[in-house]
Design a protein around this motif. Structure first.
Motif, PDB file in Angstrom:
ATOM      1  N   UNK A  46       0.854  -1.202   0.000  1.00 21.91           N
ATOM      2  CA  UNK A  46       0.000   0.000   0.000  1.00 21.91           C
ATOM      3  C   UNK A  46       0.885   1.246   0.000  1.00 21.91           C
ATOM      4  N   UNK A  47       1.910   1.227   0.855  1.00 19.56           N
ATOM      5  CA  UNK A  47       2.821   2.383   0.900  1.00 19.56           C
ATOM      6  C   UNK A  47       3.511   2.599  -0.450  1.00 19.56           C
ATOM      7  N   UNK A  48       3.949   1.502  -1.072  1.00 20.51           N
ATOM      8  CA  UNK A  48       4.636   1.626  -2.368  1.00 20.51           C
ATOM      9  C   UNK A  48       3.669   2.101  -3.461  1.00 20.51           C
ATOM     10  N   UNK A  49       2.410   1.657  -3.389  1.00 16.70           N
ATOM     11  CA  UNK A  49       1.427   2.154  -4.365  1.00 16.70           C
ATOM     12  C   UNK A  49       1.224   3.657  -4.203  1.00 16.70           C
ATOM     13  N   UNK A  50       1.156   4.088  -2.933  1.00 17.20           N
ATOM     14  CA  UNK A  50       0.959   5.523  -2.675  1.00 17.20           C
ATOM     15  C   UNK A  50       2.133   6.326  -3.237  1.00 17.20           C
ATOM     16  N   UNK A  51       3.327   5.859  -2.939  1.00 17.96           N
ATOM     17  CA  UNK A  51       4.533   6.541  -3.426  1.00 17.96           C
ATOM     18  C   UNK A  51       4.595   6.484  -4.966  1.00 17.96           C
ATOM     19  N   UNK A  52       4.262   5.325  -5.496  1.00 14.97           N
ATOM     20  CA  UNK A  52       4.348   5.152  -6.951  1.00 14.97           C
ATOM     21  C   UNK A  52       3.372   6.070  -7.674  1.00 14.97           C
ATOM     22  N   UNK A  53       2.167   6.204  -7.130  1.00 14.49           N
ATOM     23  CA  UNK A  53       1.194   7.063  -7.816  1.00 14.49           C
ATOM     24  C   UNK A  53       1.718   8.500  -7.897  1.00 14.49           C
ATOM     25  N   UNK A  54       2.336   8.957  -6.815  1.00  7.09           N
ATOM     26  CA  UNK A  54       2.947  10.302  -6.824  1.00  7.09           C
ATOM     27  C   UNK A  54       3.978  10.406  -7.947  1.00  7.09           C
ATOM     28  N   UNK A  55       4.844   9.371  -8.020  1.00  7.07           N
ATOM     29  CA  UNK A  55       5.936   9.420  -9.003  1.00  7.07           C
ATOM     30  C   UNK A  55       5.424   9.268 -10.435  1.00  7.07           C
ATOM     31  N   UNK A  56       4.402   8.402 -10.631  1.00  6.81           N
ATOM     32  CA  UNK A  56       3.809   8.279 -11.965  1.00  6.81           C
ATOM     33  C   UNK A  56       3.278   9.639 -12.415  1.00  6.81           C
ATOM     34  N   UNK A  57       2.521  10.288 -11.517  1.00  5.97           N
ATOM     35  CA  UNK A  57       1.895  11.561 -11.907  1.00  5.97           C
ATOM     36  C   UNK A  57       2.956  12.614 -12.199  1.00  5.97           C
ATOM     37  N   UNK A  58       4.006  12.632 -11.363  1.00  9.38           N
ATOM     38  CA  UNK A  58       5.059  13.638 -11.563  1.00  9.38           C
ATOM     39  C   UNK A  58       5.748  13.419 -12.907  1.00  9.38           C
ATOM     40  N   UNK A  59       6.063  12.155 -13.222  1.00  9.49           N
ATOM     41  CA  UNK A  59       6.765  11.878 -14.484  1.00  9.49           C
ATOM     42  C   UNK A  59       5.873  12.204 -15.683  1.00  9.49           C
ATOM     43  N   UNK A  60       4.588  11.848 -15.575  1.00 10.06           N
ATOM     44  CA  UNK A  60       3.689  12.092 -16.711  1.00 10.06           C
ATOM     45  C   UNK A  60       3.463  13.594 -16.918  1.00 10.06           C
TER      46      UNK A  60
END
Ligand SMILES: Cc1cc2nc3c(=O)[nH]c(=O)nc-3n(C[C@H](O)[C@H](O)[C@H](O)COP(=O)(O)OP(=O)(O)OC[C@H]3O[C@@H](n4cnc5c(N)ncnc54)[C@H](O)[C@@H]3O)c2cc1C
Length: 417
Positions: free
Chosen positions: A97-111
């Motif tokens: 869950x923590x990694x999904x939360x972090x990943x969503x932030x990073x996906x959005x930032x990169x996109x």
């Protein structure tokens, strides 16, 4: 090393990664393929794990080569589908869950940085549960504890909100409004492009099974090139058992997985976002993604299929799975009872014994990292996996026991969903 014009283009991957990489194929640029420690890190595999690892490493100032046999997000790889879900719910497996939360932030930032924000669609994720549903109950607790936005919905609320779903035995659900889906292989290509735009070198080459004594000095390609580096990351997804049969032959289990896209009725927007969320029915081991860009309503069984070889697998769906999925769709989405299948994908999961990722050093070569075992849920975590690998390469700290090679058994017993 002599580099032909063809070899040079292959080495930078312009054909695969698209026009945005054109500046890196200018004539006269230093050859990308070299011997003698040209790179700090060679990342083999440009699926979601390798592409994000290369991106993070390059952004951290390393000289990175990213190598793939068939191209980033190719049709054979596990990252190669049209779409992939990013959800926060993972039962009591808090780390994911923590990694999904972090990943969503990073996906959005990169996109955002890439100018491709629509490659993430916040369609919301609906977890449909039965009365006594241990996984969904634990998920509810974890989401609450970690402050993930969600709603608990009772059957009457579900029926009022999504009348196009026949709830069957479902009595309650969790809705994650900020979760959604990523545009599968497109988004992997975006990450690879961003890695290259940051300075990484992309090469379309197939790496031979590596050989070394105390460590690995270089990898060799099927076309006869040698690529050397201080550190290697082997992020070859379902190919890892073929690449390292002694170490991983019995510890990564590639299984056949099928995906179907149903054509929605003409003029009907009930199966697109925002009318339709992503939905998951864990008891029936099936999930779906709303129709996106008119490509069809995606439905995919999550149950593991038979073992496959990712190189030679024919990507044609089986009549048995098609019949099972049609039956489910007719029962739970009555308006799609006679809907035609407009497309399909046959892919593979690269399962570890229990679904935990594999992120560890090679048991004999300390400068080689094994990164894989996405096990049917890895895509969303690409950003966090890449960040974790880049950090461990930098700080040399031991990996979490959960991700270690030692924790990977030879018999499958899934505990991560
Ligand atoms: C049908 C399906 C649905 C899924 N749905 C979801 C979902 O909704 N959400 C989610 O989070 N996850 C999902 N997953 C899981 C997720 O897609 C995978 O876990 C993830 O994509 C694995 O990525 P990877 O980078 O490890 O492997 P891959 O994507 O397979 O990449 C490995 C790469 O290595 C390259 N390679 C292999 N051997 C060599 C070699 N010798 N030399 C050079 N290159 C080589 C390959 O060409 C390939 O590009 C799904 C998977 C499938 C199959």
């Amino acid at each position: 090393m002599k580099t032909t014009r063809r070899g040079f283009v292959r080495a930078t991957g312009a054909g695969v990664l698209g026009a945005t990489l054109a500046p890196r194929v200018a004539r006269g640029q230093a050859p990308a393929v070299a011997t003698g420690g040209a790179f700090d890190v060679v990342v083999v595999g440009a699926g979601v794990f390798g592409a994000w690892t290369a991106y993070h490493l390059q952004r951290a100032g390393r000289r990175v080569a990213l190598i793939d046999a068939y191209g980033p997000g190719n049709a054979r790889c596990s990252s190669g589908g049209q779409s992939r879900v990013i959800r926060m719910g993972y039962g009591d497996q808090e780390i994911y869950t923590r990694w999904s939360m972090r990943s969503l932030e990073l996906w959005k930032a990169l996109l955002r940085q890439a100018g491709r924000v629509t490659q993430f669609q916040p369609a919301g994720v609906l977890w449909m549960a039965r009365e006594q549903d241990a996984l969904t109950t634990k998920t509810l607790q974890t989401l609450g504890r970690l402050g993930v936005k969600h709603e608990r919905l009772e059957r009457s609320q579900l029926a009022a909100r999504w009348p196009q779903i026949d709830l069957g035995p479902v009595t309650w659900a969790i809705y994650e409004p900020d979760s959604g889906f990523l545009a599968g292989f497109h988004v992997v290509q975006t990450v690879a492009q961003m890695a290259v735009a940051s300075g990484a070198v992309y090469m379309q080459e197939s790496i031979l099974p590596p050989a070394g004594k105390d460590g690995l000095a270089a990898v060799s390609t099927r076309t006869g090139k040698t690529v050397s580096a201080k550190t290697f990351v082997l992020a070859c997804g379902p190919w890892l058992p073929k690449l390292l049969p002694d170490v991983l032959g019995e510890r990564i289990f590639p299984t056949r997985q099928e995906v179907f896209y149903f054509g929605v009725p003409a003029g009907d927007d009930r199966f697109q976002s925002p009318a339709m969320p992503i939905w998951v029915d864990f008891v029936e081991e099936i999930y779906g993604i709303p129709d996106f860009k008119g490509r069809g309503f995606k439905v995919a069984p999550d149950r593991h299929g038979p073992p496959v070889d990712p190189d030679s697998l024919e990507r044609v769906p089986s009549p048995e799975t098609m019949a099972r999925v049609r039956e489910f769709v007719g029962r739970r989405f009555p308006a799609l009872k006679d809907a035609p299948i407009v497309a399909s994908e046959v892919c593979q999961y690269e399962n570890t014994s229990n679904g935990d990722f594999l992120i560890d050093r090679h048991p004999e070569w300390a400068n080689v990292w094994l990164v894989g075992g996405g096990s049917g849920h890895g895509f969303k975590h690409g950003p966090a996996v890449g960040e974790y690998v880049a950090a461990r390469i930098a700080d040399g700290k031991p990996v979490d026991a959960k991700f270690s090679l030692a924790a990977k058994q030879k018999v499958q017993q899934r505990t991560v969903f």
